[in-house]
Scaffold this motif. Sequence first.
Motif, PDB file in Angstrom:
ATOM      1  N   UNK A   1      -5.537  -3.613  -2.383  1.00  0.00           N
ATOM      2  CA  UNK A   1      -5.724  -4.736  -1.617  1.00  0.00           C
ATOM      3  C   UNK A   1      -5.422  -5.950  -2.379  1.00  0.00           C
ATOM      4  N   UNK A   2      -6.023  -5.672  -3.860  1.00  0.00           N
ATOM      5  CA  UNK A   2      -5.895  -6.899  -4.756  1.00  0.00           C
ATOM      6  C   UNK A   2      -4.196  -6.887  -5.239  1.00  0.00           C
ATOM      7  N   UNK A   3      -3.662  -5.645  -5.719  1.00  0.00           N
ATOM      8  CA  UNK A   3      -2.353  -5.728  -5.500  1.00  0.00           C
ATOM      9  C   UNK A   3      -1.521  -6.805  -4.530  1.00  0.00           C
TER      10      UNK A   3
ATOM     11  N   UNK B   1       0.836  -1.651   0.129  1.00  0.00           N
ATOM     12  CA  UNK B   1      -0.364   0.671  -0.319  1.00  0.00           C
ATOM     13  C   UNK B   1       0.696   1.497   0.009  1.00  0.00           C
ATOM     14  N   UNK B   2       1.771   1.448   0.647  1.00  0.00           N
ATOM     15  CA  UNK B   2       2.581   2.899   1.048  1.00  0.00           C
ATOM     16  C   UNK B   2       3.478   2.728  -0.323  1.00  0.00           C
TER      17      UNK B   2
ATOM     18  N   UNK C   1      -4.303   8.710  -8.217  1.00  0.00           N
ATOM     19  CA  UNK C   1      -4.707   8.005  -7.215  1.00  0.00           C
ATOM     20  C   UNK C   1      -4.946   6.133  -7.575  1.00  0.00           C
ATOM     21  N   UNK C   2      -4.791   5.918  -6.994  1.00  0.00           N
ATOM     22  CA  UNK C   2      -5.291   3.943  -6.303  1.00  0.00           C
ATOM     23  C   UNK C   2      -6.116   4.121  -5.207  1.00  0.00           C
ATOM     24  N   UNK C   3      -6.623   3.371  -6.049  1.00  0.00           N
ATOM     25  CA  UNK C   3      -8.383   2.762  -5.073  1.00  0.00           C
ATOM     26  C   UNK C   3      -7.844   1.672  -4.320  1.00  0.00           C
ATOM     27  N   UNK C   4      -8.428   2.009  -3.046  1.00  0.00           N
ATOM     28  CA  UNK C   4      -7.852   0.792  -2.000  1.00  0.00           C
ATOM     29  C   UNK C   4      -7.978  -0.571  -2.366  1.00  0.00           C
TER      30      UNK C   4
END
Length: 135
Positions: free
Chosen positions: A51-53, A31-32, A44-47
């Motif tokens: 999570x999927x990545x 996430x970071x 912007x990357x969605x949550x």
Amino acid sequence: MDERDDSDFEREEEEESTRNVLKDRFRLSVIKIAEAEGKKNNMEVSEQVMGCISDLAFKFSEQLAKDLELFAQHAGRKSVNMDDVILSAHRNEHLASSLRLFSSELKGKEPQPEKKRKKTSKKEDKTPSAALHIS
């Protein structure tokens, strides 16, 4: 349950707990990284995507670790070495060549071990070094 079943159960619980902690830490790191890369590229990357990545990356890492362990076992070793890592990238030639370059750079930075002298046996010590053999 007998004593052995209890200890096996406790060990499995501990392994699962350790796996969950590693997965959580891995997820936070992903996430970071995703947030930093998104910020760097004004995106912007969605949550959900993060999570999927992170889940995919963790599963990939688990599989990679298993493959590396099998490569080392196949070679008759108990530990993984750089050759195993390079072998794991054989389907991605760009990655494999990058790993080979990285490996050679690491080898260049390692201090070279001194060559050990071969011990001679007592029998060799007793024989004169300039012996003349007559046939």
